[in-house]
Design an enzyme around this catalytic site. Structure first.
Site, mmCIF file in Angstrom:
data_model
loop_
_atom_site.group_PDB
_atom_site.id
_atom_site.type_symbol
_atom_site.label_atom_id
_atom_site.label_comp_id
_atom_site.label_asym_id
_atom_site.label_seq_id
_atom_site.Cartn_x
_atom_site.Cartn_y
_atom_site.Cartn_z
ATOM 1 N N CYS A 15 54.202 -0.503 -44.523
ATOM 2 C CA CYS A 15 53.475 -0.455 -43.246
ATOM 3 C C CYS A 15 54.218 0.385 -42.210
ATOM 4 C CB CYS A 15 53.175 -1.853 -42.725
ATOM 5 S SG CYS A 15 52.229 -2.855 -43.883
ATOM 6 N N ILE B 207 51.472 2.947 -44.992
ATOM 7 C CA ILE B 207 51.515 2.866 -46.452
ATOM 8 C C ILE B 207 51.788 1.429 -46.894
ATOM 9 C CG2 ILE B 207 53.986 3.411 -46.613
ATOM 10 C CD1 ILE B 207 53.270 5.122 -49.132
ATOM 11 N N THR B 208 51.133 1.024 -47.969
ATOM 12 C CA THR B 208 51.414 -0.287 -48.547
ATOM 13 C C THR B 208 51.190 -0.233 -50.055
ATOM 14 O OG1 THR B 208 51.164 -2.680 -48.228
ATOM 15 C CG2 THR B 208 49.118 -1.391 -48.328
#
Length: 193
Positions: free
Chosen positions: A144, A45-46
């Site tokens: 991340c 995820i970012t």
């Protein structure tokens, strides 16, 4: 083709990302006007948002005669060389794609996330370089997937106010031209400008 974008606030989760790295409810994201999008790039995820250059290289790797690892390595080098122009010493961190500051210390912080996907040797997705990014959005996630590393921006590292965004884009485009031209014609490529 190399596209530069500056997105409205959005969180993206890569195909192998874990929902547990989202630290708030989707209801809270909706209330804040932040989209959550599942996408097919690598990585976890970012965050993407204003003050960040999100780059989308659409390159035919077969044309360049390289594989995905060399492609990512070259993209990282473009970012490292750009940051060098601003007096920021950046580097790679083994096992963690992207560009880092103080990578091998407890103060390790990511300044540029990289997540890519290829289909028939053509690249998709790319990188997210924090220039003047509001870093508070990263508190909503384990960026991340990391819980023991920080996130930073060019503005924060330089410490003299906002960085001139149009110049950064221009310089970054020039570095992509330099490094990928070297790949195309198999020319020697210096690690530093």
């Amino acid at each position: 083709v190399l596209l530069f974008c500056e997105h409205e606030p959005v969180l993206t989760i890569g195909k192998h990302g874990k929902q547990t790295n989202l630290l708030v409810s989707e209801a809270l994201l909706n209330a804040k006007g932040i989209q959550l999008v599942q996408i097919e790039r690598g990585g976890d995820i970012t965050y993407h948002g204003p003050g960040q250059i999100t780059g989308y290289p659409i390159f035919d790797l077969e044309h360049y005669g390289v594989g995905i690892k060399e492609y990512i390595h070259t993209m990282e080098q473009c970012i490292i060389d750009l940051l060098y122009l601003y007096g920021i010493r950046a580097e790679r961190l083994e096992g963690a794609t992207g560009v880092w500051i103080d990578a091998h210390t407890p103060q390790a912080r990511k300044i540029c996330a990289i997540g890519v996907h290829t289909s028939r040797y053509v690249t998709m997705h790319g990188f997210a370089l924090n220039v003047n990014t509001d870093l508070s959005y990263f508190q909503l996630i384990n960026p991340c997937g990391f819980t023991d590393k920080g996130v930073t921006s060019m503005e924060q590292e330089i410490g003299r106010g906002e960085v001139y965004f149009p110049l950064v884009k221009h310089q970054l485009e020039g570095l992509f031209r330099k490094h990928f031209t070297h790949l195309l014609y198999h020319l020697p490529n210096d690690d530093i400008l």
